[in-house]
Design an enzyme around this catalytic site. Structure first.
Site, PDB file in Angstrom:
ATOM      1  N   ARG A 113       0.867  -1.183   0.000  1.00 33.49           N
ATOM      2  CA  ARG A 113       0.000   0.000   0.000  1.00 33.49           C
ATOM      3  C   ARG A 113       0.899   1.226   0.000  1.00 33.49           C
ATOM      4  NH1 ARG A 113      -2.498   4.583   0.491  1.00 33.49           N
ATOM      5  NH2 ARG A 113      -4.682   4.621   1.106  1.00 33.49           N
ATOM      6  N   ASP A 118      -3.805   8.851  -1.012  1.00 31.86           N
ATOM      7  CA  ASP A 118      -5.103   8.190  -1.112  1.00 31.86           C
ATOM      8  C   ASP A 118      -5.620   8.416  -2.524  1.00 31.86           C
ATOM      9  OD1 ASP A 118      -6.737   6.552   0.310  1.00 31.86           O
ATOM     10  OD2 ASP A 118      -7.511   8.100   1.657  1.00 31.86           O
ATOM     11  N   GLU A 121     -11.656   6.182  -5.139  1.00 36.35           N
ATOM     12  CA  GLU A 121     -12.172   4.814  -5.067  1.00 36.35           C
ATOM     13  C   GLU A 121     -12.882   4.409  -6.355  1.00 36.35           C
ATOM     14  OE1 GLU A 121     -11.858   2.627  -2.430  1.00 36.35           O
ATOM     15  OE2 GLU A 121     -10.503   4.122  -1.571  1.00 36.35           O
ATOM     16  N   ARG A 161      -1.643  -5.443   4.398  1.00 40.70           N
ATOM     17  CA  ARG A 161      -0.823  -4.833   3.346  1.00 40.70           C
ATOM     18  C   ARG A 161       0.359  -4.129   4.007  1.00 40.70           C
ATOM     19  NH1 ARG A 161      -5.381  -1.205   0.461  1.00 40.70           N
ATOM     20  NH2 ARG A 161      -5.271  -0.382   2.590  1.00 40.70           N
TER      21      ARG A 161
END
Length: 238
Positions: A113, A118, A121, A161
């Site tokens: 990750r 970020d 999505e 992760r």
């Protein structure tokens, strides 16, 4: 005659003593070589197959070298560890896997990750996709899929992760993948209050985010009244 015998005995004892010293010396040398050889193998040549196998002492202190074998989302991917690189036999003595070989590589890759970023999505669990979710995935695939990268593990997250700083060699030098994604407008600086990892680069990431926002790149091209950051999206649909 007795004197000659004594001298012979002394000579034999001396030869035996020398032989014992040599045997001890070679024995200690062999044992030392085995011990250090094992340590060298464990540290340099021993392959780490999954996130769960990464030694605790590796976190925050050591980079792992390997190949990106698949990219499943905008901010995470699968990584096949290639310890020692070419000098470790990879590519001529040990086979380097191809990309997107999910069945063959089951249980053989580290789930990484990206730290500090970020990505929007994509549609999942019945929830709608965020704008630029697919574009972020395509960007990451084109940037690192099939490439050799350096991964610096920082911590394990709740999904097992390995949250990591990742660097890849490009024509203009080594690039921080998280920073480049933020620069391109395909990710925001990680906003969660708990579990954020930046490896000391948070202020740099925020600088790149402000720049991307100012130039309306990627997700920042969406008007503010209709825009949701990945964190806002997760808070809404979680």
């Amino acid at each position: 005659m007795t004197g000659d015998t004594d001298e012979k005995i002394k000579g034999d004892l001396s030869d035996e003593s020398t032989a014992n010293v040599k045997a001890l010396f070679y024995g200690v040398g062999a044992a030392t070589a085995i011990i250090y050889g094992h340590k060298f193998y464990k540290r340099i040549l021993c392959r780490i197959p999954t996130s769960l196998d990464i030694p605790k002492k590796t976190y925050r202190h050591r980079y792992l070298y390997g190949k990106v074998t698949s990219v499943g989302d905008g901010d995470n991917f699968r990584f096949y560890h290639l310890p020692g690189g070419y000098r470790g036999g990879w590519g001529w003595l040990r086979k380097i896997p191809e990309v997107n070989k999910f069945r063959e590589l089951k249980g053989q890759t580290i789930h990484v990750r990206l730290c500090g970023v970020d990505a929007p999505e994509r549609a999942h669990f019945g929830n709608p996709a965020q704008p630029f979710g697919d574009e972020a995935l395509y960007w990451l695939r084109s940037y690192i899929l099939g490439k050799k990268v350096y991964v610096k593990p920082l911590r394990m997250d709740q999904y097992k992760r390995t949250v990591s700083k990742v660097e890849v060699l490009k024509w203009n030098g080594y690039r921080d993948v998280s920073a480049e994604m933020i620069k391109a407008g395909f990710g925001t600086v990680y906003e969660a209050k708990v579990g954020a990892e930046f490896d000391g680069k948070e202020m740099i990431y925020r600088h790149y985010e402000k720049k991307a926002k100012r130039h309306r790149l990627g997700i920042w091209s969406i008007p503010a009244r209709r825009r949701m950051t990945p964190r806002q999206y997760k808070n809404k649909y979680s």
